[in-house]
Every structure is written in structure tokens, then in C-alpha cells.
Scaffold this active site. Structure first.
Site, PDB file in Angstrom:
ATOM      1  N   LEU A 126     -34.958 -18.175  -7.976  1.00  0.00           N
ATOM      2  CA  LEU A 126     -35.509 -16.833  -7.764  1.00  0.00           C
ATOM      3  C   LEU A 126     -36.353 -16.426  -8.963  1.00  0.00           C
ATOM      4  O   LEU A 126     -35.858 -16.364 -10.082  1.00  0.00           O
ATOM      5  CB  LEU A 126     -34.361 -15.835  -7.585  1.00  0.00           C
ATOM      6  CG  LEU A 126     -34.795 -14.410  -7.256  1.00  0.00           C
ATOM      7  CD1 LEU A 126     -35.365 -14.349  -5.847  1.00  0.00           C
ATOM      8  CD2 LEU A 126     -33.642 -13.449  -7.376  1.00  0.00           C
ATOM      9  N   HIS A 230     -26.793 -13.807 -18.789  1.00  0.00           N
ATOM     10  CA  HIS A 230     -27.943 -13.475 -19.625  1.00  0.00           C
ATOM     11  C   HIS A 230     -28.386 -12.053 -19.253  1.00  0.00           C
ATOM     12  O   HIS A 230     -28.322 -11.682 -18.077  1.00  0.00           O
ATOM     13  CB  HIS A 230     -29.046 -14.478 -19.282  1.00  0.00           C
ATOM     14  CG  HIS A 230     -30.198 -14.485 -20.221  1.00  0.00           C
ATOM     15  ND1 HIS A 230     -31.210 -13.570 -20.123  1.00  0.00           N
ATOM     16  CD2 HIS A 230     -30.488 -15.293 -21.256  1.00  0.00           C
ATOM     17  CE1 HIS A 230     -32.088 -13.826 -21.076  1.00  0.00           C
ATOM     18  NE2 HIS A 230     -31.670 -14.861 -21.777  1.00  0.00           N
TER      19      HIS A 230
END
Ligand SMILES: NC(=[NH2+])NCCC[C@H](N)C(=O)O
Length: 338
Positions: A126, A230
Site C-alpha cells: 500500500l 513505525h
């Protein structure tokens, strides 16, 4: 208008550009021309393939701005992982070390190397270009995969997973990997990540610690990032959680980022899918939904403001939307919430 469609050969320069822009830590789009070309060819073959059991198909979609013809994002579905090459995770579990006589009780976490997600469908790749991270673009890119899975359910497994990027800094340093590197690999994280991205995974079987690892023996920095994403990945994991995905203790073997999972039939967007006959006309009002044609290689999905009546077998769409989906009056469409 933003149109989601299968990638095709002519999108190669755009894909290379996205591979550059996505940078390190984006395992599935390494900057490797041959590999990117193979990915496109493999995707084209997958969309063409007649099949009703998931195997090694990979469906790669692009998001195109119909006004400029520019490709601004990618998203993909792997039909079933680990069927032609081992697919790894660490599973986080607990063991109790206790002695009643000495009055000591300790619960310790351990990480065990496993292949538990073999055969699962994986959401991956993505990416949305910087200037386009607004409006409903991200949602369309991500959620259209659930619409596609529902429309072609026999091509996918019952379990869907997504590996989320773990913690690393701007230089590609990952605290979890640092510990592994020091004791087992002697190779930096970007290199290891790149190698898996190009499908060279034998070194994992050769070098990865095979026995369970006691988490309390890892560096404090490595312990702190187990199961953490993250910062840039927060919106993506939030979106998946709102779809019903859960974290069940499986983490990435390199950066310890979480893998989330859901059963297809429990995914919110999958449950919202309605099939209708399209009537081209004056589509006034309504709220934004995803709408897609029922094709494979000619698949098209977009966002449109439609009045969807659950009780009706028809839905009115504008000529513009029909054009974007490449359909005519009377064709079938599938609609899902955004
Ligand atoms: N961040 C990474 N590159 N991790 C290694 C790949 C992990 C993946 N589950 C596989 O077995 O292919």
C-alpha cells in the site's frame, strides 16, 4: 476522479517511480527493475488466471487520477503466502517459571520462529504519493481490496493478514534488527529487507535463531519495539483495526512490527458489500461509497456519491461513474461502505 484498476505493462515507469519514492522499509517494492517488471507480469497473469483455489497469485492494483492519467498509488493482495517458499513470523507467547517451594513466580515472554500464516491471504504494497494523501484516496486504495476479495472470494483464503512496518529510524536502523545483526546476521537491516523483497530468503532459514528467544535477554531497545509500528504506519493499522483486524502476537522476524489478522467474513467492508444492477441516470445526493464493476482483468473501482437503497436491486449511477467503471446500463456493480 480516482480510479483503481489492475496494473498493466505500461505502468512500469510509474511503478519504478513509486519504488524510489517509498524508500527503505517498504519491502515489497524494492528498486530493482527486473523484479518490478516481473511483479507486473505476475499480476497480469493472476488477473487472467481461471482458478477457484488461492495459490501463488499476486494482484497488484494502481490508483489513477483520471484527469491527468497519473498513477498515484499502489495496493496489492497476495492470494496465499508461503506455498512456494517458507513464510516466517515470530510468535510472542508466555512461559511461567515458578517455584512454590522457593516462592518465586516469573512470567516471561518468548519469541518462537514459526510458519503459522502459511496459506493466508496477505494485504501488502500500500503506497500513496505524497500530494494525494487526502480526501478518500487512502481509504479507497486500502479498502477496495476487501471489496475485491468479497467479489472474488473463491480466489482467497479465509484468513487475511497484514504485516505492519515496525520501528526504524530515518537511516533504516531498527532496534530489533540491531540485536539480531549483532548476534546472528552481520548484515544491515536495509540489506536484509531488500533481499527478502527480491525473494532471496534462504539466508533466513540459514541464519535466523531457530530456538525460542527469551525476550528479557534482548537489548532494552529491542524489547521496547516488539509489536510496535513505525509512526508513518499508524493510520494504516488504525484503519485495519476499525475493519476488525486484531493483533494475535505475531511479529515480523526482522523489525518485530505487528501482523494483524481477520477472518474474511468478519471484515467490516466485506460485510457491507451489496450487489446491484446499475442504472445510468441522474445520481443526485447520497453519501460516498465504493463502487466497482464485476470484472477481473478489466476491474475498476472508484468512489461515488450514491443513494443506495438496501431493499432495491438497482442503483442509479451517473454517466461519468459508468464511464470510469467501463460499464453500461444494466451491468452489475458491487457497492461497499468507505
Ligand atoms: N521486514 C522483512 N523484510 N521481514 C522479512 C520477511 C517476513 C515475511 N513474513 C516472509 O517470511 O517473507
Amino acid at each position: 476522479m480516482m480510479i483503481l484498476r489492475p496494473i498493466q505493462k505500461s505502468d512500469y515507469p510509474a511503478l519504478l517511480n513509486i519504488a524510489h519514492e517509498s524508500g527503505h522499509g517498504f519491502t515489497s517494492l524494492p528498486v530493482n527493475e527486473e523484479l518490478l517488471q516481473n511483479k507486473i507480469a505476475r499480476s497480469e497473469a493472476s488477473f487472467q488466471k481461471q482458478t477457484d483455489i488461492p495459490f501463488d497469485e499476486g494482484y497488484l492494483f494502481v490508483l489513477e487520477d483520471s484527469e491527468t492519467g497519473e498513477v498515484v498509488g499502489t495496493s496489492a493482495i497476495e492470494a496465499a503466502v508461503g506455498l512456494d517458499d517458507a513464510f516466517y513470523h515470530y510468535h510472542l507467547s508466555k512461559v511461567i517459571h515458578s517455584s512454590r517451594t522457593l516462592d518465586v513466580y516469573k512470567a516471561v515472554d518468548i519469541l518462537t520462529l514459526c510458519n503459522d500464516y502459511t496459506g493466508a491471504t496477505e494485504l501488502c504494497t500500500l503506497f500513496l504519493k505524497d500530494g494525494y494523501r487526502k480526501g478518500l484516496n487512502g481509504k479507497l486504495l486500502s479498502k477496495s481490496r476487501f471489496l475485491f476479495i468479497k467479489q472474488h472470494q473463491y480466489r482467497f483464503a479465509d484468513t487475511v493478514i497484514a504485516e505492519m512496518r515496525g520501528v526504524s529510524d530515518e537511516n533504516g536502523q531498527s532496534p530489533f534488527w540491531q540485536w539480531l545483526e549483532e548476534h546472528f546476521f552481520s548484515m544491515d537491516f536495509p540489506t536484509a529487507d531488500y533481499l527478502t523483497g527480491i525473494g532471496q530468503k534462504v539466508f533466513i532459514a540459514e541464519l535466523m535463531p531457530k530456538y525460542p528467544i527469551y525476550v528479557n535477554l534482548l537489548s532494552k531497545e529491542a524489547q521496547a519495539v516488539i509489536g510496535q509500528v513505525h509512526t508513518n504506519t499508524r493510520p494504516a493499522i488504525e484503519l485495519l483495526k476499525s475493519e476488525g483486524f486484531t493483533f494475535n502476537g505475531y511479529v515480523d522476524i526482522f523489525d518485530a512490527g505487528p501482523t494483524v489478522e481477520a477472518k474474511v467474513d468478519n471484515i467490516r467492508t466485506v460485510r457491507s458489500v451489496q450487489n446491484k444492477t446499475a442504472r445510468i441516470g441522474n445520481a443526485q445526493g447520497g453519501s460516498p461509497v465504493m463502487v466497482a464493476n464485476d470484472k477481473l482483468a478489466e476491474y475498476r473501482a472508484t468512489v461515488a456519491e450514491l443513494q443506495v437503497d438496501a431493499a432495491s436491486e438497482e442503483v442509479v449511477i451517473s454517466a461519468e461513474v459508468a464511464n470510469a467503471l467501463n460499464i453500461v446500463d444494466g451491468d452489475l456493480v458491487s457497492i461497499a461502505t468507505l
